[in-house]
Design an enzyme around this catalytic site. Structure first.
Site, short mmCIF file in Angstrom:
data_model
loop_
_atom_site.label_atom_id
_atom_site.label_comp_id
_atom_site.label_asym_id
_atom_site.label_seq_id
_atom_site.Cartn_x
_atom_site.Cartn_y
_atom_site.Cartn_z
N ASP A 14 21.00 -1.60 3.04
CA ASP A 14 21.45 -1.82 4.57
C ASP A 14 22.78 -2.16 3.98
O ASP A 14 23.71 -1.79 2.71
CB ASP A 14 20.64 -3.58 4.57
CG ASP A 14 21.53 -4.34 5.38
OD1 ASP A 14 21.56 -3.68 6.23
OD2 ASP A 14 21.91 -5.61 5.18
N SER A 15 23.50 -2.57 4.97
CA SER A 15 25.11 -2.27 4.61
C SER A 15 25.56 -3.95 3.88
O SER A 15 26.69 -3.62 3.14
CB SER A 15 25.72 -2.88 5.94
OG SER A 15 25.34 -4.32 6.77
N TYR A 46 28.83 -2.64 8.17
CA TYR A 46 28.48 -1.48 10.00
C TYR A 46 28.87 -1.71 11.22
O TYR A 46 28.67 -0.46 11.53
CB TYR A 46 27.41 -1.42 9.03
CG TYR A 46 26.93 -0.37 7.69
CD1 TYR A 46 28.44 -0.27 6.77
CD2 TYR A 46 25.95 0.69 7.89
CE1 TYR A 46 27.65 0.27 6.00
CE2 TYR A 46 25.70 1.69 6.45
CZ TYR A 46 26.50 0.96 5.47
OH TYR A 46 26.29 1.92 4.45
N GLY A 47 28.28 -2.67 11.95
CA GLY A 47 28.20 -3.09 13.60
C GLY A 47 30.03 -2.69 13.81
O GLY A 47 29.43 -1.39 15.42
N CYS A 77 18.63 -1.20 8.61
CA CYS A 77 19.21 -2.10 8.98
C CYS A 77 19.81 -1.38 9.65
O CYS A 77 19.17 -0.21 10.05
CB CYS A 77 20.42 -1.66 8.13
SG CYS A 77 22.47 -1.75 8.98
N ASN A 78 19.71 -2.24 10.90
CA ASN A 78 19.09 -1.74 12.55
C ASN A 78 21.19 -0.77 12.93
O ASN A 78 19.95 -0.05 13.43
CB ASN A 78 19.18 -3.21 13.77
CG ASN A 78 18.10 -4.20 13.82
OD1 ASN A 78 18.49 -4.46 12.62
ND2 ASN A 78 17.23 -3.42 14.14
N THR A 79 21.91 -1.30 12.32
CA THR A 79 23.30 -0.37 13.21
C THR A 79 22.93 1.13 12.15
O THR A 79 23.07 1.58 13.11
CB THR A 79 24.26 -1.28 12.34
OG1 THR A 79 24.08 -2.46 12.59
CG2 THR A 79 25.34 -0.43 12.83
N GLU A 156 27.19 -12.64 5.49
CA GLU A 156 27.53 -12.12 3.06
C GLU A 156 28.81 -13.44 2.94
O GLU A 156 28.64 -12.90 1.28
CB GLU A 156 28.57 -10.80 3.98
CG GLU A 156 28.43 -10.10 4.87
CD GLU A 156 26.73 -9.00 3.52
OE1 GLU A 156 27.51 -8.82 2.30
OE2 GLU A 156 26.02 -8.76 4.18
N CYS A 188 19.33 -7.19 14.10
CA CYS A 188 20.24 -7.31 13.19
C CYS A 188 19.28 -8.24 12.11
O CYS A 188 18.86 -8.98 11.67
CB CYS A 188 21.54 -7.65 13.16
SG CYS A 188 22.56 -7.88 12.11
N THR A 189 18.95 -6.73 10.59
CA THR A 189 18.52 -7.56 9.82
C THR A 189 19.15 -9.25 9.34
O THR A 189 18.98 -9.59 8.10
CB THR A 189 18.61 -7.12 8.76
OG1 THR A 189 19.40 -5.90 8.40
CG2 THR A 189 17.58 -5.46 8.95
N HIS A 190 20.77 -8.98 9.20
CA HIS A 190 21.63 -10.43 8.81
C HIS A 190 20.70 -11.73 9.56
O HIS A 190 21.23 -12.75 8.82
CB HIS A 190 22.77 -9.77 8.72
CG HIS A 190 23.65 -9.55 7.52
ND1 HIS A 190 23.72 -8.28 7.77
CD2 HIS A 190 24.09 -9.42 7.09
CE1 HIS A 190 23.94 -7.48 6.38
NE2 HIS A 190 25.23 -9.05 5.96
N1 DGL Z 1 22.34 -5.56 8.91
C1 DGL Z 1 22.67 -5.02 9.37
C2 DGL Z 1 21.73 -4.84 10.78
O1 DGL Z 1 20.69 -4.71 10.97
C3 DGL Z 1 24.15 -4.53 9.82
C4 DGL Z 1 25.13 -5.56 9.78
C5 DGL Z 1 26.47 -4.60 10.07
O2 DGL Z 1 26.85 -4.49 8.51
O3 DGL Z 1 27.33 -5.01 10.97
O4 DGL Z 1 22.64 -4.16 11.32
#
Ligand code: DGL
Length: 276
Positions: A14-15, A46-47, A77-79, A156, A188-190
């Site tokens: 993931d990011s 990453y988003g 990571c969805n992104t 984060e 988003c996995t966060h």
């Molecule tokens: N956890 C990520 C996702 O699922 C990345 C979020 C990010 O880095 O912006 O999209």
């Protein structure tokens, strides 16, 4: 310098720490599997990056995880999934990948009000994957979408329950509540790490969908189909790696997933490759 001694782990990336929500579900579903988790915290979030840049990071991280003998890659990571999953499958045709897509299908199936909310990053909403999920699964329901600017950075930093985190979530959720959502998809996995606040804002009647358990079951199906499931009955080892300061991630592990563990560090070199 720290190299993994884990044999044939599940590789997850993931990011940042968001993919730990997926790791936690995989570890529960498959306790005998070893896992190598890479957080690209040098480049988080990453988003707000271009899909092209996220694709490059994803390819290089995949290469690194394969060098550590990962037997499957979970793009937690969805992104990164939106930006790179199709591409990764082309570049590494012999590797099994499991990625994330916003859980619009179960949301649309279970919604009574016919109004569903999706929270995700701008890059996820831009990708073709999201468009295809909406086209395939959102017939007959209204899907409202919202980004949560700054939320990944808050998580984060370990700021799970602060005024600022609440303000970001209120901003995203209030218009959805006003339009009658009864289901929220966490794209988003966060975001699963702030489910308690989300639930508090939307109330107990709104169903909040964390896709991690379904993804963990998919990992099990793919490993089974490829005859890659771990056969011994020892508890698997988990190795955590970051591309930034390992102390920061180490401090977050107990808060996010209730684990205490060391975190190793890898660096992006001048050729844009990850090295120990
Ligand atoms: N956890 C990520 C996702 O699922 C990345 C979020 C990010 O880095 O912006 O999209």
């Amino acid at each position: 310098m720290q190299q993994t001694s884990i044999s044939n782990p599940i590789g997850i990336f993931d990011s940042g720490v968001g993919g730990l929500s997926v790791l936690r579900a995989i570890h529960r579903q498959l306790p005998h599997e070893s896992i190598i988790y890479l957080a690209d915290q040098a480049n988080v979030p990453y988003g707000s990056r271009s899909l092209e840049q996220v694709r490059q990071f994803s390819e290089r991280i995949t290469r690194f995880l394969l060098k550590q003998n990962a037997k499957i890659i979970v793009v937690a990571c969805n992104t990164a999934s939106a930006a790179a999953l199709i591409y990764l499958r082309q570049v590494f045709p012999n590797v099994s990948f499991v990625g994330m897509e916003p859980a619009v299908k179960p949301a649309a199936e279970s919604s009574q009000s016919g109004v569903v909310g999706v929270l995700a990053t701008p890059a996820t909403f831009q990708g073709a994957l999201y468009a295809s999920v909406i086209e395939r699964f959102a017939q007959g329901v209204t899907v409202l979408q919202h980004t949560c600017p700054g939320l990944v950075t808050q998580i984060e930093a370990g700021h799970l329950d602060t005024e600022e985190t609440r303000a970001i979530l209120l901003d995203a959720l209030q218009p959805m509540i006003a339009q009658g959502i009864d289901t929220i998809v966490l794209g988003c996995t966060h975001y699963p790490f702030v489910i308690p606040i989300i639930q508090e804002i939307v109330g107990p009647k709104v169903n909040v969908i964390d896709p991690a358990p379904a993804v963990a079951r998919q990992v099990e199906r793919v490993l089974t189909a490829n005859n890659l499931l771990q056969k011994n009955s020892q508890t698997g080892l988990v190795q955590y790696i970051t591309t930034a300061d390992p102390q920061i991630m180490k401090a977050l592990l107990p808060m996010l997933i209730g684990e205490t563990a060391d975190v190793a560090c890898v660096s992006w070199n001048s050729d844009n490759e990850l090295t120990w």
